[in-house]
Design an enzyme around this catalytic site. Structure first.
Site, mmCIF file in Angstrom:
data_model
loop_
_atom_site.group_PDB
_atom_site.id
_atom_site.type_symbol
_atom_site.label_atom_id
_atom_site.label_comp_id
_atom_site.label_asym_id
_atom_site.label_seq_id
_atom_site.Cartn_x
_atom_site.Cartn_y
_atom_site.Cartn_z
ATOM 1 N N HIS A 49 0.388 -1.029 0.322
ATOM 2 C CA HIS A 49 0.143 0.238 -0.214
ATOM 3 C C HIS A 49 1.275 0.835 0.235
ATOM 4 O O HIS A 49 2.227 1.060 -0.324
ATOM 5 C CB HIS A 49 -0.623 0.223 0.944
ATOM 6 N N HIS A 77 4.473 1.489 1.929
ATOM 7 C CA HIS A 77 5.059 0.655 1.160
ATOM 8 C C HIS A 77 6.036 1.541 0.145
ATOM 9 O O HIS A 77 7.408 2.181 0.680
ATOM 10 C CB HIS A 77 5.065 -0.432 1.140
ATOM 11 N N CYS A 115 2.621 -10.545 20.046
ATOM 12 C CA CYS A 115 1.509 -9.927 19.077
ATOM 13 C C CYS A 115 2.780 -10.713 17.909
ATOM 14 O O CYS A 115 2.997 -10.250 17.167
ATOM 15 C CB CYS A 115 2.107 -8.253 19.126
ATOM 16 N N CYS A 138 3.489 -8.436 15.028
ATOM 17 C CA CYS A 138 4.140 -7.399 15.214
ATOM 18 C C CYS A 138 4.978 -8.299 15.300
ATOM 19 O O CYS A 138 6.756 -8.177 14.819
ATOM 20 C CB CYS A 138 4.333 -6.616 16.376
ATOM 21 N N CYS A 151 -2.532 -5.652 22.081
ATOM 22 C CA CYS A 151 -1.670 -4.297 21.334
ATOM 23 C C CYS A 151 -2.124 -3.227 20.725
ATOM 24 O O CYS A 151 -2.759 -3.058 19.770
ATOM 25 C CB CYS A 151 -1.309 -5.246 19.571
ATOM 26 N N HIS A 176 -2.366 -2.986 16.588
ATOM 27 C CA HIS A 176 -2.762 -3.685 15.775
ATOM 28 C C HIS A 176 -4.300 -4.274 16.520
ATOM 29 O O HIS A 176 -4.777 -4.422 15.851
ATOM 30 C CB HIS A 176 -2.280 -4.909 15.053
ATOM 31 N N LYS A 185 -3.124 5.348 11.616
ATOM 32 C CA LYS A 185 -2.134 4.666 10.622
ATOM 33 C C LYS A 185 -2.422 3.613 9.860
ATOM 34 O O LYS A 185 -3.237 3.129 9.334
ATOM 35 C CB LYS A 185 -0.874 3.919 11.431
ATOM 36 N N LYS A 234 -2.083 -2.262 6.493
ATOM 37 C CA LYS A 234 -3.311 -3.209 5.971
ATOM 38 C C LYS A 234 -4.421 -4.071 7.510
ATOM 39 O O LYS A 234 -5.680 -4.419 6.332
ATOM 40 C CB LYS A 234 -2.622 -4.440 5.786
#
Ligand code: ME8
Length: 505
Positions: free
Chosen positions: A17, A20, A125, A128, A143, A146, A299, A302
């Protein structure tokens, strides 16, 4: 002089996405800039394919981790030419050559006495792939990144004696320099001054990873295998021969703040444990954020589903527009919100109007008033003075990876050139034969100013700047030396059709 720059290697648990693309474009801008300076540049990016994040995603999709890795690594690899990344190599950690090098490196760490077997118990996690310390756990044992429940893990692991590097790492952080910007430096230093605990180095429950050579029932904890990509790639990805001795240590490593701890603490300790030199600098950028359904700026990720598809954006606006927007809108080093509306607005006002129009107008006036030939006249000294020192400023800023600030300095000159057109009103000068010399000066100055900003914008917008340089009939190239005002030739111009940044329907 060599310049070795890296991006993180991305997990293949889903498709790429904009986040990246952002890190990769940032590294690419710097790689291209250093090539302009004639340096021996090596630019590395790639994919992180082992570990729990990938194994879990594969299980969910009913495919093997290898199948999922192959599918998504291909997507990341295809992203690179699409965003015009000039990476010299794309590493995949499932590459047997990488695995072999990881084993050799970690064997050295083992033989140097920095590992031991122990029992691990703690919160983990799986997204992670990280064991969380007490201060890294959100409410209800979740987490904080996430927002998923953490797993309570207990297993026999090999441990890395991170704690024994306490003093050496304190020395590394005694003076600023290793990590930039300074807020991230302070954060990294506080991880260390808070006291270091030993960390798990292997996992016995997983099979999708690099086998521990001295205990094949274990695979390396994915971060050890992943971090080493920066080092292993030089031995097989930099041409026919092993170039580790020439290119290691890395000049600059780019990453976002989510993975600061691994890079700022564990990574230098691993290198110290093997007796290797440390990278010169880590530059930590912020997050691209996007509004979530609840209207919060979160943030882009995904797992949260609030992602901007870079392919869609590029199809509509072009690759250079995406590259420009990301670094104009969000100051490299800080968090910043992106949006379709923000994108469209910058495209229109800055790319199409400021730069695109300046180029079209300048070329049209030279074509019309001087039959396409850029006048031989000397450039306007008053305008030249305003460009004085610009290449040096850009070089200094980019030496500190201040990509947004350097772009701002260049853009100030783009805007200055537009004001110059208005001030000088060449269309009025053209009506008065006595002003012919002045018109020559003005047209030459505009062509020259445009050429200079175009040389400096080249790392940001490689395609657009090449096209414009061709249309200006300038053949001085893109070396940084060519960015001096007054150094251009009297080229013959060609109309830009279509314009650099066509208006969107
Ligand atoms: O962490 N804003 O992989 P990953 C800005 N495999 N940058 C972003 C971003 C966002 N919203 N989302 C992702 C991993 N990134 C590990 C790294 S390195 C040895 C191993 C970028 O796929 C940013 O560079 O989760 C971030 O650090 C990286 O992608 C994380 O990618």
């Amino acid at each position: 002089m060599s310049f070795y720059v890296t991006t993180p290697i991305y997990y293949v648990n889903a498709a790429p996405h904009l986040g990246h693309a952002y890190s990769t474009i940032g590294a690419d801008i710097l790689a291209r800039h250093h090539r302009q300076r004639g340096e021996d540049v090596f630019f590395l990016t790639g994919t992180d394919e082992h570990g729990e994040p990938v194994a879990l995603a594969a299980e969910k999709e009913g495919v093997t981790p290898k199948e999922l890795a192959d599918r998504n690594a291909a997507r990341f690899e295809a992203l690179m030419p699409r965003i015009n990344a000039s990476n010299d190599f794309f590493i995949r950690t499932s590459d047997p050559r990488h695995k072999e090098r990881v084993q050799a490196f970690m064997q050295r760490v083992h033989d140097n006495g920095h590992v031991y077997k122990g029992l691990y118990e703690g919160w983990y996690c799986p997204r992670c792939a990280d064991f969380k310390g007490e201060n890294e756990i959100a409410e209800g044992n979740t987490c904080p990144i996430h927002r998923i429940p953490l797993d309570r893990e207990e297993e026999e692991n090999w441990f890395f004696r991170l704690s024994s590097f306490q003093e050496q790492l304190e020395e590394l952080y005694a003076e600023p320099g290793f990590v930039a910007p300074s807020t991230r430096f302070n954060e990294a230093r506080s991880f260390i001054t808070g006291g270091l605990n030993d960390v798990s180095l292997s996992r016995a429950k997983l099979t999708w990873g690099v086998e521990v050579p001295w205990d094949p029932a274990h695979v390396f904890y994915v971060w050890f295998d992943a971090l080493l990509n920066y080092y292993t790639a030089l031995s097989f990805g930099a041409g026919e021969r092993d170039r580790t001795a020439e290119l290691w240590p890395a000049t600059l490593q780019i990453l976002a703040k989510d993975i600061l701890k691994f890079h700022a603490v564990i990574w230098p300790a691993m290198l110290l444990a093997a007796g290797e030199a440390l990278p010169q600098k880590l530059f930590i950028h912020g997050y691209l954020t996007m509004k979530s359904e609840t209207g919060e700026d979160l943030k882009m990720s995904k797992s949260l589903g609030n992602v901007l598809d870079p392919f869609e954006v590029m199809d509509k606006f072009g690759t250079d527009a995406l590259r420009y927007y990301c670094f104009r809108e969000v100051s490299f080093g800080q968090d910043g919100a992106v949006s379709t509306a923000g994108f469209e607005s910058r495209y229109e006002t800055e790319l199409a109007n400021d730069y695109g129009n300046l180029a079209s107008r300048t070329i049209a006036m030279i074509a019309r008033y001087r039959d396409r030939a850029t006048p031989e006249a000397e450039a306007d000294p008053a305008l030249a003075a305003e460009f004085e020192g610009l290449p040096g400023e850009v070089v200094d800023l980019l030496d500190r990876a201040e990509i947004t600030q350097a772009l701002e300095r260049i853009w100030q000159r783009v805007r200055r050139l537009n004001r110059y057109v208005e001030e000088q009103a060449p269309w009025k000068l053209a009506k008065d034969p006595e002003q012919a010399d002045r018109l020559d000066t003005v047209l030459r100055s505009l062509a020259e100013g445009l050429r200079v900003v175009t040389v400096l914008l080249h790392p940001y917008m490689p395609e657009t700047t090449e096209r414009l340089m061709g249309a200006l009939g300038q053949d001085g190239g893109f070396a940084i030396e060519a960015a001096g005002f007054g150094g251009g030739g009297a080229g013959s111009v060609t109309t830009l059709d279509p314009p650099l940044f066509p208006k969107q329907p």
